[in-house]
Structures are given as structure tokens and as C-alpha cells.
Enzyme design. Structure first.
Site, PDB file in Angstrom:
ATOM      1  N   ASP A 532       0.841  -1.192   0.000  1.00  0.00           N
ATOM      2  CA  ASP A 532       0.000   0.000   0.000  1.00  0.00           C
ATOM      3  C   ASP A 532       0.874   1.239   0.000  1.00  0.00           C
ATOM      4  O   ASP A 532       2.077   1.190   0.264  1.00  0.00           O
ATOM      5  CB  ASP A 532      -0.948  -0.002   1.201  1.00  0.00           C
ATOM      6  CG  ASP A 532      -0.223  -0.112   2.532  1.00  0.00           C
ATOM      7  OD1 ASP A 532       0.494   0.836   2.892  1.00  0.00           O
ATOM      8  OD2 ASP A 532      -0.386  -1.140   3.220  1.00  0.00           O
ATOM      9  N   GLU A 612      21.907 -21.881 -18.205  1.00  0.00           N
ATOM     10  CA  GLU A 612      21.108 -20.938 -17.429  1.00  0.00           C
ATOM     11  C   GLU A 612      21.991 -19.932 -16.703  1.00  0.00           C
ATOM     12  O   GLU A 612      21.621 -18.759 -16.552  1.00  0.00           O
ATOM     13  CB  GLU A 612      20.218 -21.692 -16.442  1.00  0.00           C
ATOM     14  CG  GLU A 612      19.085 -22.456 -17.129  1.00  0.00           C
ATOM     15  CD  GLU A 612      18.307 -23.335 -16.171  1.00  0.00           C
ATOM     16  OE1 GLU A 612      17.094 -23.529 -16.400  1.00  0.00           O
ATOM     17  OE2 GLU A 612      18.913 -23.844 -15.193  1.00  0.00           O
TER      18      GLU A 612
END
Length: 739
Positions: A532, A612
């Protein structure tokens, strides 16, 4: 001047770059809302408001039989319960005599050249003008001071209210919301952002009809389930057109947002502290400050609204050294090791990470006390030297020697029953004496409203953070509040505990961040359970979700982007099969998604393939190269994920149009299905752009006008096979403006 006052008309006008906010004091002394929307060019809306006479809408005593003045029929600036306005209200109080009908009238106003700091609460900051209007109850000396700070470049108004008791006797506040927006029409949709743990801020768009739609939280936090941010917009509003109003609450506790269409087909939107379970005892001479709300208007669609919030929050809400500073690429050990680690395993992960270009190791849950699982030791913030042999300074020195920074996880608001802290202070948790305790994730909640509790947690954290060269803190909260009762307050004031808890958390954060200004604090609450605007004041970035599945993250990060900047979105590449969903996605795709946030890794780099590892090196270099574009550029949602979930596409464009980054991810591939056209944004129409793909291959040169108005076809998923991908293909295209 961004704030104007017409003395003759008692008319207030707040001007931003593209919008006007207008209100006036009517003939009976009531403050009425007139307009928030397109710029009025110096005009007045006075005389255009009101709905005409309607039965069962009473007039106040001062208005006699002038029923057109009924608060139930006029647009209000700060509606109160008991006034004859039967719609949603912002304030409800009970006076010492039991009366509940305040009648707020204009008393005075001031225009300030700065924004006042809200004591104990987060707020926007920066250069602005502020209008302060004092309203007074006609019958007592209860006052409400309304604050309006104008951030004109973002078409934003920061609103809050302060209730002041000068009645000579105690007053009980039963509701104290922050803001109200009244509209003389109701042809709107409401966008809100619902969810659950590991699937937060999903977009739901609902037409407003007669009655109320309320989204709220009573969980003690803003929550995974709803977010204290809503948008009201025209039915036909799109990303690029239509009127939109955002209401964002800078608060991390219980909240409510209510959108109501009344009997006269007018719309009212209110936002603030949830009155459920709330009350506040106000002695004579005391005041109560509501949290702040940021209201933003856009007449150019949802995309422009989001970009205004992004810039406003990045530049005028986030604070400190890390507000605008480039964040380090980090690796967190949680999904790599969970509780099963020691210092050697951590250093091993860090060595590989450093070789691949990663800049920081974050040690997650399990480094302290007797913490070998989630059943124990929360509250015992002392280093476990069985796991971290030699202590934190030794570990930190070893990590720093690799050229990396070190970060640490805390969950300061929680306590385990199997802990030294609980054994010493069992009364420090939230609980009602004589009743059982509710548990979640095997833990209880500390009473953060109590200073002695905060002081103890502060001292333990301070000792740890002072012991070594820490660069980062992950501040977590893994359950919601129950048994909300505090030994510090008498029975009649237990309604204050929810809010005092939030104020206590803010106080502890403020204290620690002042003492350790060079540490980057990241927020977390089981992922995005406290994502928030209030927390952004303390944490410039927040872990977006515990769900690290790249495909799921598309929807989570899409919804988050409506009200929060990309620089706030914690997002990592994690292992596959994914720990939350079991899905396997290409490493490249995981990188594309995670780059739309504060980039990092959540896996054991020693367990991935050499191929990777080379991708990690390339991703880190690419993120560094594109950092300013991703974090400072304008963000565009190119496809509506509420309608199109098979394919996601979004773009970052430099403010000056010099370059852009287009991202495309296939979440679901359908047979023989043509991909959509994508219309880019934020480019210079008459300039030429070189377009290259993520292998560096040049695709061609086109004008900005062609790319924006004629569009480009999204590549088909099969084209990604050239990069070793099949399912869940992802593409990135860079655009560079040619001189």
C-alpha cells in the site's frame, strides 16, 4: 498560484496542470463540493449543483424550509452522520450528552506555501501549496480541519482531516474517514484490486448501480484480499481515453472504500479508516489525525492515471537514499534453502551469484534463535551461531569480500509461543485475558501499540544491524490480526488498538530507518499483503507476491501497475518447477517478467545449468543497461488482461521518447490463433526507430507514427523456438530513436 479563493463567492479553486478541484461555502455556511475534473479555465460551477426537491430529505435548522439545502441532496466535502445526509459519511461522533448530530460549518481557512507533516503518519512530500479549511460544529466547539495539498504536475490532491475537540468535555469518535468525492452523475465503473495470498491485486471492473459497493479490510493490514486503492471511471474509459479518478489511501491498516449511487443518481466515493472495530476517545483539547489520501484525475484514460501515480509516488512519497537510487540485483536464499542452511551454504550460493554479476545476498527466515522451522523463535532476534558460525560480522565480511552486499530478513511484529520472548513476556501478544488465542502460521502478534514492546524489538534489531555492514532489511508480516485487545488501554478504549498498532509499526520503522539511513528496507507481508502507499513511505520497494510463477506474476504485476510504480515491485526469477504452482517456464521468460520490477533471484544458483548461468549473466547486464528506462520511464499496458489473458504485452518508454522496451509473454497458446496487433505508445511520431529483438538482431526501422498508429503484429510463440523456448514464450524488443 495553484489555490485560489474568491472572497465574494466564498469559492475555492485548486488548479493542477490539467484539472480543477472546486468547492464553496453556501449561504448557510456549509462547505459543498462542486467539481473535480477537467480544468475550468477560471470558471465557476456555482449554481449548477443540487438535484432539486426530493421528499424525505430534511433541511437543517438554519435553512428553515429551504429543502433544496438538504445535505441529503447536495454535494458534500466532508459528510457527517446525523446531519440529515443519509448517504455514506466520513465522520461520526458521540458527544458527552449522547448527541450524534454535528453540523459542520465553515469557520476559516489558510493557504500555506508548504505541506504540513502529519505526525506519526506517512504523507506526500515536496514543493506544493496547501489549503487548510477549518469547519466548526454549529452547536459546540468541535472542529474539523480539512487539508488539501496540490501537486499540480501530477493532477493530484493530497487530502486528510484532523478532528479537534474544544467542546469542554470528552468526545467519542465512531468514524473518521479521510476523503469524499461527490459526483453529480453516476455513469461510472469502479475498478478495485482483490485477491488472496499468492494472488494479489487482480483487477475487477464493476458498473456502479444504485446502492453501495464497498471494498475493505478488517484484518489489521491493508491485506491481500483488497487494496486501499480504487478507480472510478467512465463506462467507456480505456487505457488511452476517458475520465478517471483514483483514490489511494496512504495507510497500512483496516480501511474502507465505498462507492454509492444515491436516489438522485449521483455518485459518492469515500475512503478512510474502516469504522468496523474502530473508536477513539478524544479528551477536551486533543485531536485525531486521519491518514492521507492521494486523489489523482486523468481525462486521458487509465494509462495516464497510472503514470501520474507512478511519478507522484516515486518522487513525492518514497523517501531517503534509496527512493531514486539504483537498487542492487539480489539473490534471496528462501526458495533455495528454506530453513536448511548454514554459513557455508550461504557463502557457496553467494560465490556463484557474485561470479554471475548478482550484487547482494539476502538471508531470509531462519538465521536467529532456535529457528529451524516456523513453529518457534519469532521475537528472539539473536544470531543462531550453530547456523551462522562466527556471527553475522563474520558472514558479512565473507560476503563483502566477494564484492557483494548482505541483507537480512526480520518479522518484527510477531512472536512464537516457543520463544524466549514469550516465556519472559506472555502478556506482550495481542490477546483477550481469559480467552483462547487464535494462531496463524504457528505464531501470535505482538502488541505494537505498546511502547515497551516496540522498544524491546527496536533494541534487538538495532544490536543485530549494528553488528555488521548490512545493506538491506526485508520486513515481513506473515499473519493478520485477531484477539485485538491491549493491556495498555481501559475497556472503553479497546476500539483504538487497531489504529494504534499501525501507528506503532510506523514509529518503529521511522526510528530504525533514521538510525540506519543507508539500509534499503523492503516491505513484505506474505508477499503483497501490505502493498500500500502508506508502506511505500517507509519501504521504497515491496515484495509483490509470494507467488513467483512468471505466468501468474503477469496478472499480479498487471494489477499492481494501476496504482504503484514499477520501482516498488519486488520481483525475482525463481526455480522451476515453480514452488507455488508446479509450472515450468523458460528461464528467459522468468527474466522478462522479473525485469518489470526490482530484479533479483530466488533459487540456488549452484543447481542450475551452465546455459542458465550464462542467461543470468546476460540478464543482470541487460537489467543494468535498461534500469533507468524500466524504473524512470513511462509504463504502458498494451493489452487488457481482464479481457485477454492468453497474451500479455507492456512497454517502457523514456519520457523524451528516445528509446523504449516492448515486453511480450504468452501465457496460453491456442492452435491456429492469429496474434494481436500491438500499438506502441510514448514515441516521437515523426522520428525513426531502429527495432531489435532480445538476441540483438535488427528487425527494421520504422517511424514512431507507424509503430503507434499502424501497429506491429505480436510474434507467434513458435518464433521463440529459435531461442530454445516452446511453451510460455517471451519476447523483448528494444527501440532506439535515430538522430
Amino acid at each position: 498560484m495553484s489555490i485560489l479563493f474568491d472572497e465574494n463567492k466564498k469559492l475555492f479553486t485548486l488548479e493542477t496542470a490539467h484539472a480543477s478541484y472546486q468547492m464553496f461555502v453556501n449561504a448557510y455556511g456549509f462547505l459543498q463540493h462542486l467539481h473535480f475534473g477537467e480544468k475550468l479555465g477560471g470558471g465557476s460551477c456555482e449554481g449548477l449543483q443540487g438535484t432539486g426537491f426530493m421528499s424525505f430529505s430534511p433541511a437543517p435548522d438554519v435553512a428553515g424550509n429551504d429543502y433544496l439545502a438538504s445535505p441529503d441532496l447536495t454535494q458534500q466535502e466532508y459528510p457527517v452522520f446525523g446531519s440529515g445526509d443519509y448517504r455514506s459519511h466520513c465522520m461520526a461522533v458521540t458527544f458527552a450528552d449522547g448527541g450524534r448530530n454535528p453540523e459542520l460549518c465553515y469557520q476559516s481557512h489558510r493557504i500555506l506555501t508548504e505541506k504540513p507533516v502529519l505526525e506519526g503518519l506517512p504523507g506526500l512530500h515536496g514543493s506544493c501549496e496547501t489549503l487548510e479549511i477549518t469547519l466548526r460544529d454549529r452547536w459546540t466547539d468541535l472542529q474539523v480541519v480539512l487539508l488539501y495539498s496540490v501537486f499540480d504536475q501530477y493532477d493530484a490532491i493530497a487530502r486528510s482531516a484532523r478532528i479537534v475537540n474544544h467542546t469542554g468535555a470528552p468526545v467519542e469518535i465512531n468514524a473518521a474517514l479521510t476523503a469524499c468525492l461527490d459526483f453529480p452523475e453516476s455513469g461510472f465503473d469502479l475498478l478495485h484490486f482483490w485477491g488472496r495470498h499468492a494472488m494479489e491485486r487482480l483487477v475487477e471492473r464493476t458498473p456502479l448501480t444504485h446502492g453501495k459497493i464497498c471494498v475493505d479490510s478488517v484484518r489489521g493490514t491493508s491485506s491481500h484480499q483488497q487494496n486501499p486503492f480504487v478507480i472510478v471511471c467512465d463506462h467507456a474509459a480505456t487505457e488511452d481515453a476517458g475520465r478517471c479518478w483514483g483514490v489511494s489511501l496512504l495507510y497500512s491498516g483496516n480501511f474502507t472504500a465505498c462507492a454509492e449511487v444515491d436516489q438522485a443518481a449521483c455518485c459518492r466515493v469515500t475512503m478512510g479508516i474502516n469504522p468496523t472495530g474502530f473508536s477513539w476517545h478524544l479528551e477536551n483539547g486533543e485531536s485525531f489525525q486521519t491518514p492521507e489520501a492521494a486523489l489523482v484525475y486523468s481525462g486521458e484514460g487509465l494509462g495516464a492515471l497510472s503514470r501520474r501515480y507512478h511519478k507522484l509516488y516515486r518522487r513525492n512519497l518514497c523517501r531517503g537514499e534509496w527512493a531514486l537510487k539504483q537498487r542492487p540485483v539480489l539473490i534471496n536464499n528462501w526458495e533455495a534453502t528454506y530453513f536448511d542452511f548454514d554459513d557455508e551454504k550461504l557463502v557457496s550460493i553467494a560465490k556463484t551469484a557474485a561470479d554471475l554479476g548478482v550484487e547482494m545476498l539476502v538471508v531470509d527466515d531462519g538465521w536467529f534463535g532456535n529457528r529451524f522451522d516456523d513453529n518457534r523463535a519469532l521475537g528472539d532476534w539473536v544470531v543462531n551461531t550453530e547456523k551462522v558460525r562466527g556471527g553475522m560480522k563474520s558472514l558479512c565480511d565473507r560476503i563483502n569480500a566477494l564484492g557483494m552486499k548482505l541483507g537480512l530478513w526480520f518479522e518484527p511484529e510477531m512472536i512464537s509461543e516457543d520463544s524466549e520472548l514469550y516465556r519472559a513476556h506472555p502478556d506482550w501478544c495481542l490477546h483477550v485475558p481469559g480467552r483462547g488465542k487464535s494462531r496463524s502460521r504457528n505464531q501470535l502478534v505482538l502488541d505494537m501499540s505498546r511502547k515497551e514492546v516496540r522498544d524491546h524489538i527496536h533494541d534487538m534489531m538495532h544490536a543485530v544491524l549494528s553488528s555488521a555492514n548490512f545493506s538491506y532489511v526485508k520486513w515481513d508480516m506473515n499473519r493478520h490480526l485477531t484477539d485485538v485487545w491491549s493491556a495498555e488501554l481501559p475497556a472503553g478504549r479497546q476500539g483504538e488498538v487497531y489504529h494504534r498498532f499501525v501507528l506503532g509499526v510506523y514509529e518503529l520503522l521511522e526510528r530504525l530507518e533514521t538510525e540506519f539511513p543507508h539500509i534499503l528496507f523492503e516491505g513484505c507481508s506474505g508477499g503483497g499483503g501490505r502493498f500500500d502507499a502508506g508502506m511505500l513511505y517507509y519501504h521504497p520497494q515491496i515484495w509483490c507476491s509470494d507467488n513467483t510463477d512468471a505466468v501468474e506474476r503477469l496478472e499480479i504485476q498487471y494489477g499492481t501497475s494501476f496504482g504503484y510504480p514499477i520501482s516498488a515491485v519486488g520481483s525475482h526469477v525463481s526455480a522451476c518447477p515453480n514452488h507455488q504452482t508446479g509450472r515450468t517456464t523458460p528461464f528467459h521468460t522468468r527474466g522478462v517478467v522479473a525485469m518489470s520490477g526490482t530484479f533479483g533471484y530466488e533459487l540456488d544458483l549452484n543447481k542450475i545449468s551452465e546455459e542458465e548461468k550464462e542467461q543470468v549473466r546476460a540478464q543482470v547486464k541487460q537489467y543494468h543497461r535498461l534500469y533507468s528506462l524500466i524504473n524512470d520511464g513511462d509504463y504502458y499496458r498494451l493489452l487488457d488482461m481482464t479481457q485477454q489473458k492468453d497474451l500479455s504485452a507492456w512497454e517502457f518508454a523514456a519520457e523524451d521518447g528516445s528509446r523504449a522496451l516492448l515486453n511480450i509473454v504468452y501465457a496460453h497458446v491456442r492452435a491456429n490463433c492469429p496474434p494481436p496487433m500491438l500499438y506502441l505508445r510514448g514515441l516521437t511520431p515523426d522520428a525513426c526507430y531502429r527495432v531489435t529483438d532480445d538476441t540483438g538482431r535488427e528487425l527494421g526501422v520504422w517511424t514512431g507514427a507507424v509503430l503507434m498508429y499502424a501497429g506491429m503484429r505480436a510474434p507467434i510463440p513458435q518464433e521463440a523456438r529459435a531461442y530454445g523456448q516452446t511453451d510460455y514464450a517471451a519476447f523483448q524488443f528494444e527501440l532506439e530513436r535515430l538522430s
